[in-house]
Design a protein around this motif. Structure first.
Motif, PDB file in Angstrom:
ATOM      1  N   PRO A 137     -23.826  18.872 -12.781  1.00 56.70           N
ATOM      2  CA  PRO A 137     -24.451  19.531 -11.627  1.00 56.70           C
ATOM      3  C   PRO A 137     -23.603  20.658 -11.040  1.00 56.70           C
ATOM      4  CG  PRO A 137     -24.804  17.171 -11.502  1.00 56.70           C
ATOM      5  CD  PRO A 137     -23.871  17.389 -12.652  1.00 56.70           C
ATOM      6  N   ASP A 138     -22.276  20.542 -11.165  1.00 55.82           N
ATOM      7  CA  ASP A 138     -21.419  21.575 -10.586  1.00 55.82           C
ATOM      8  C   ASP A 138     -20.596  22.323 -11.630  1.00 55.82           C
ATOM      9  OD1 ASP A 138     -19.711  19.529 -11.276  1.00 55.82           O
ATOM     10  OD2 ASP A 138     -18.536  19.610  -9.414  1.00 55.82           O
ATOM     11  N   GLU A 139     -20.932  22.200 -12.911  1.00 61.84           N
ATOM     12  CA  GLU A 139     -20.205  22.929 -13.948  1.00 61.84           C
ATOM     13  C   GLU A 139     -21.169  23.553 -14.945  1.00 61.84           C
ATOM     14  OE1 GLU A 139     -16.983  21.191 -16.032  1.00 61.84           O
ATOM     15  OE2 GLU A 139     -15.869  20.643 -14.220  1.00 61.84           O
ATOM     16  N   ALA A 140     -20.807  24.742 -15.425  1.00 58.71           N
ATOM     17  CA  ALA A 140     -21.655  25.445 -16.382  1.00 58.71           C
ATOM     18  C   ALA A 140     -20.809  26.353 -17.256  1.00 58.71           C
ATOM     19  CB  ALA A 140     -22.712  26.276 -15.652  1.00 58.71           C
ATOM     20  N   LEU A 141     -21.354  26.687 -18.420  1.00 60.04           N
ATOM     21  CA  LEU A 141     -20.797  27.740 -19.258  1.00 60.04           C
ATOM     22  C   LEU A 141     -21.602  28.999 -19.012  1.00 60.04           C
ATOM     23  CD1 LEU A 141     -20.234  25.888 -22.659  1.00 60.04           C
ATOM     24  CD2 LEU A 141     -18.475  26.646 -21.050  1.00 60.04           C
ATOM     25  N   ALA A 142     -20.917  30.132 -18.909  1.00 60.99           N
ATOM     26  CA  ALA A 142     -21.612  31.357 -18.535  1.00 60.99           C
ATOM     27  C   ALA A 142     -20.932  32.578 -19.142  1.00 60.99           C
ATOM     28  CB  ALA A 142     -21.658  31.499 -17.011  1.00 60.99           C
ATOM     29  N   HIS A 143     -21.716  33.621 -19.309  1.00 57.25           N
ATOM     30  CA  HIS A 143     -21.188  34.940 -19.620  1.00 57.25           C
ATOM     31  C   HIS A 143     -20.817  35.609 -18.294  1.00 57.25           C
ATOM     32  CE1 HIS A 143     -22.779  34.812 -23.790  1.00 57.25           C
ATOM     33  NE2 HIS A 143     -23.729  34.086 -23.231  1.00 57.25           N
ATOM     34  N   VAL A 144     -19.689  36.282 -18.263  1.00 58.07           N
ATOM     35  CA  VAL A 144     -19.232  36.951 -17.043  1.00 58.07           C
ATOM     36  C   VAL A 144     -18.908  38.400 -17.381  1.00 58.07           C
ATOM     37  CG1 VAL A 144     -17.511  37.018 -15.212  1.00 58.07           C
ATOM     38  CG2 VAL A 144     -18.313  34.807 -16.077  1.00 58.07           C
ATOM     39  N   ARG A 145     -19.555  39.321 -16.676  1.00 59.52           N
ATOM     40  CA  ARG A 145     -19.300  40.751 -16.859  1.00 59.52           C
ATOM     41  C   ARG A 145     -18.619  41.301 -15.626  1.00 59.52           C
ATOM     42  NH1 ARG A 145     -24.584  43.886 -18.459  1.00 59.52           N
ATOM     43  NH2 ARG A 145     -23.032  45.568 -18.385  1.00 59.52           N
ATOM     44  N   ALA A 146     -17.462  41.911 -15.833  1.00 60.51           N
ATOM     45  CA  ALA A 146     -16.713  42.507 -14.731  1.00 60.51           C
ATOM     46  C   ALA A 146     -15.831  43.607 -15.302  1.00 60.51           C
ATOM     47  CB  ALA A 146     -15.865  41.450 -14.022  1.00 60.51           C
TER      48      ALA A 146
ATOM     49  N   LYS B 225     -12.710  43.869 -15.067  1.00 60.37           N
ATOM     50  CA  LYS B 225     -11.580  43.163 -15.677  1.00 60.37           C
ATOM     51  C   LYS B 225     -11.941  41.690 -15.771  1.00 60.37           C
ATOM     52  CE  LYS B 225      -7.867  46.253 -14.132  1.00 60.37           C
ATOM     53  NZ  LYS B 225      -6.582  46.342 -13.385  1.00 60.37           N
ATOM     54  N   SER B 226     -11.579  41.068 -16.879  1.00 56.30           N
ATOM     55  CA  SER B 226     -11.917  39.664 -17.079  1.00 56.30           C
ATOM     56  C   SER B 226     -11.317  38.807 -15.970  1.00 56.30           C
ATOM     57  CB  SER B 226     -11.394  39.181 -18.436  1.00 56.30           C
ATOM     58  OG  SER B 226     -11.979  39.924 -19.482  1.00 56.30           O
ATOM     59  N   PRO B 227     -12.094  37.889 -15.395  1.00 58.03           N
ATOM     60  CA  PRO B 227     -11.558  37.033 -14.335  1.00 58.03           C
ATOM     61  C   PRO B 227     -10.536  36.041 -14.899  1.00 58.03           C
ATOM     62  CG  PRO B 227     -13.753  36.315 -14.959  1.00 58.03           C
ATOM     63  CD  PRO B 227     -13.502  37.600 -15.689  1.00 58.03           C
ATOM     64  N   LYS B 228      -9.556  35.722 -14.089  1.00 52.35           N
ATOM     65  CA  LYS B 228      -8.494  34.814 -14.514  1.00 52.35           C
ATOM     66  C   LYS B 228      -8.826  33.372 -14.131  1.00 52.35           C
ATOM     67  CE  LYS B 228      -4.874  38.333 -14.062  1.00 52.35           C
ATOM     68  NZ  LYS B 228      -3.598  38.694 -13.377  1.00 52.35           N
ATOM     69  N   PRO B 229      -8.395  32.402 -14.932  1.00 59.28           N
ATOM     70  CA  PRO B 229      -8.582  31.002 -14.549  1.00 59.28           C
ATOM     71  C   PRO B 229      -7.999  30.726 -13.168  1.00 59.28           C
ATOM     72  CG  PRO B 229      -7.845  31.153 -16.822  1.00 59.28           C
ATOM     73  CD  PRO B 229      -7.749  32.540 -16.252  1.00 59.28           C
TER      74      PRO B 229
ATOM     75  N   MET C 288     -12.775  28.222 -14.303  1.00 66.03           N
ATOM     76  CA  MET C 288     -11.917  27.146 -14.786  1.00 66.03           C
ATOM     77  C   MET C 288     -11.102  27.588 -16.003  1.00 66.03           C
ATOM     78  SD  MET C 288     -12.700  25.015 -12.503  1.00 66.03           S
ATOM     79  CE  MET C 288     -11.827  23.560 -13.099  1.00 66.03           C
ATOM     80  N   LEU C 289     -11.772  28.021 -17.036  1.00 69.92           N
ATOM     81  CA  LEU C 289     -11.107  28.465 -18.260  1.00 69.92           C
ATOM     82  C   LEU C 289     -12.095  29.236 -19.118  1.00 69.92           C
ATOM     83  CD1 LEU C 289     -12.123  26.318 -20.729  1.00 69.92           C
ATOM     84  CD2 LEU C 289     -10.704  24.797 -19.365  1.00 69.92           C
ATOM     85  N   ARG C 290     -11.558  29.896 -20.122  1.00 68.55           N
ATOM     86  CA  ARG C 290     -12.410  30.645 -21.038  1.00 68.55           C
ATOM     87  C   ARG C 290     -12.586  29.848 -22.326  1.00 68.55           C
ATOM     88  NH1 ARG C 290     -12.266  37.158 -22.047  1.00 68.55           N
ATOM     89  NH2 ARG C 290     -14.119  37.252 -23.382  1.00 68.55           N
ATOM     90  N   GLU C 291     -13.824  29.794 -22.824  1.00 73.24           N
ATOM     91  CA  GLU C 291     -14.130  29.103 -24.074  1.00 73.24           C
ATOM     92  C   GLU C 291     -14.841  30.088 -24.992  1.00 73.24           C
ATOM     93  OE1 GLU C 291     -16.164  25.420 -23.482  1.00 73.24           O
ATOM     94  OE2 GLU C 291     -14.781  24.729 -21.923  1.00 73.24           O
ATOM     95  N   GLY C 292     -14.078  30.804 -25.805  1.00 74.99           N
ATOM     96  CA  GLY C 292     -14.646  31.841 -26.664  1.00 74.99           C
ATOM     97  C   GLY C 292     -15.184  32.986 -25.827  1.00 74.99           C
ATOM     98  N   ALA C 293     -16.461  33.309 -26.016  1.00 74.75           N
ATOM     99  CA  ALA C 293     -17.083  34.398 -25.266  1.00 74.75           C
ATOM    100  C   ALA C 293     -17.579  33.947 -23.902  1.00 74.75           C
ATOM    101  CB  ALA C 293     -18.242  34.979 -26.070  1.00 74.75           C
ATOM    102  N   LEU C 294     -17.495  32.639 -23.611  1.00 75.09           N
ATOM    103  CA  LEU C 294     -18.030  32.084 -22.375  1.00 75.09           C
ATOM    104  C   LEU C 294     -16.913  31.630 -21.446  1.00 75.09           C
ATOM    105  CD1 LEU C 294     -20.886  29.924 -23.936  1.00 75.09           C
ATOM    106  CD2 LEU C 294     -21.105  32.195 -22.933  1.00 75.09           C
TER     107      LEU C 294
END
Length: 364
Positions: A109-118, A120-124, A139-145
């Motif tokens: 309910p409170d966690e998701a995998l997502a694409h993020v466009r910015a 500069k890449s956001p830091k954990p 939280m962390l990066r998992e490949g492209a997500l």
């Protein structure tokens, strides 16, 4: 380019030797940008429909309203009942930079995998603010997500209040109120997709009733369409293409309805490539049976279909895995010729565009 200005480039032909591997470039076609539908038609069932079937697989111009004439009693339509999430979010980083988020998959309910466009890449550990008291923690990066945690509300609540309908990248406008309904099938009920199973957008209540009256059956599967469906194939050697994963569910009821239709002599007609991939994944070992989980099934010319006899589909992007799938279904050259015909006849392309009806090459 207008219709009368110049001839489209020649569609590449199937490699001469049967053992020659097919390449990404074999699936290129030229599409004038003005043929990409930017809005739906006034009526769901008002689209044109290009038909291909044996023996010649020559393109025939029809209307989607003709579909009941192409089906017969005991045929079974298989629909993908996924529902599109309001998955596009806009926010700001703590530094003030703008961020666009596309939720790909809900994990908790409170966690998701997502694409993020910015920029500069956001830091954990960093935060993205969406509204007063509501945000996301990276939280962390998992490949492209990116794995994101919702702050101040659940993801369902955030998407309900802050989310936008994630129109595909080739629709060059912001989402509008009408897209809430029109970028959703009438039978959508299991939320989890970031793109609509667009062949189903043509079915309105009147069409479904006509098919019921004809004696055409219905079954449902679920495949939550991911953003990877819009990703181009990036390697020319198709053996090196890494297919994106999508979650699907083919349950025992769907399998039973398919078996019943088969016993009665009916055809299995998939509504959309997502229904095709769902059924073929569930029959990957040669026998259709319930399946729930991820699929990376890559269907291309040479694939042997086990379940689907015919399909309703829309037109697909050049050099895409979906174009490769439909080429596998009716044959490479007939499909590429059909696309050339569709361009010449100015069909409307992609999600809000026109339809095709395909009967499989060499079906039993």
């Amino acid at each position: 380019m207008g219709l009368g200005e110049s001839e489209p480039k020649r569609i590449p032909r199937l490699p001469r030797r049967a053992l020659d591997p097919m390449r990404r470039s074999d699936f290129h076609y030229d599409l004038p940008p003005d043929l990409i539908a930017q809005r739906p038609l006034a009526e769901r069932a008002g689209a044109r429909m290009l038909m291909l079937e044996e023996p010649a697989f020559a393109p025939r111009d029809r209307m989607f309203a003709d579909l009941p004439r192409l089906l017969r009693p005991n045929d079974l339509l298989v629909f993908n009942n996924t529902r599109v999430m309001r998955a596009r979010l806009y926010g700001r980083k703590e530094t003030g930079g703008q961020v666009e988020i596309l939720v790909e998959r809900l994990l908790e309910p409170d966690e998701a995998l997502a694409h993020v466009r910015a920029s500069k890449s956001p830091k954990p550990g960093s935060r993205i603010d969406l509204a007063a008291g509501i945000g996301l923690r990276v939280m962390l990066r998992e490949g492209a997500l990116y794995r994101l945690r919702a702050l101040g509300a659940t993801f369902a609540e955030i998407m309900s209040t802050q989310g936008h309908i994630p129109l595909p990248p080739y629709i060059q406008r912001p989402d509008e109120f009408a897209d809430e309904a029109r970028y959703q099938t009438l039978y959508a009920r299991r939320e989890g997709a970031v793109a609509a199973p667009t062949a189903g957008l043509h079915f309105d209540a009147a069409m479904l009733q006509r098919l019921d009256d004809l004696g055409v059956g219905r079954a449902e599967v679920t495949l939550h369409v991911g953003a990877g469906t819009f990703q181009p194939v990036r390697v020319d050697d198709l053996d090196r293409h890494e297919m994106h994963a999508e979650w699907l569910d083919v349950d025992a009821e769907a399998c039973a309805r398919i078996e019943t239709a088969r016993r009665r002599g009916g055809r299995i007609v998939a509504v959309g490539t997502t229904s095709v991939r769902s059924l073929e994944t569930a029959a990957a070992d040669g026998q259709l049976k319930p399946y729930r989980g991820d699929s990376r099934l890559f269907i291309r010319p040479g694939y042997r279909f086990r379940v689907v006899d015919a399909m309703v589909t829309n037109f697909h992007l050049p050099e895409s895995t979906l174009l490769m799938l439909v080429a596998a279904f009716v044959g490479y050259q007939p499909m590429m010729n059909a696309y050339r015909h569709a361009v010449a006849e100015r069909y409307r392309f992609f999600s809000y565009g026109d339809a095709m009806f395909l009967a499989r090459q060499g079906r039993d």
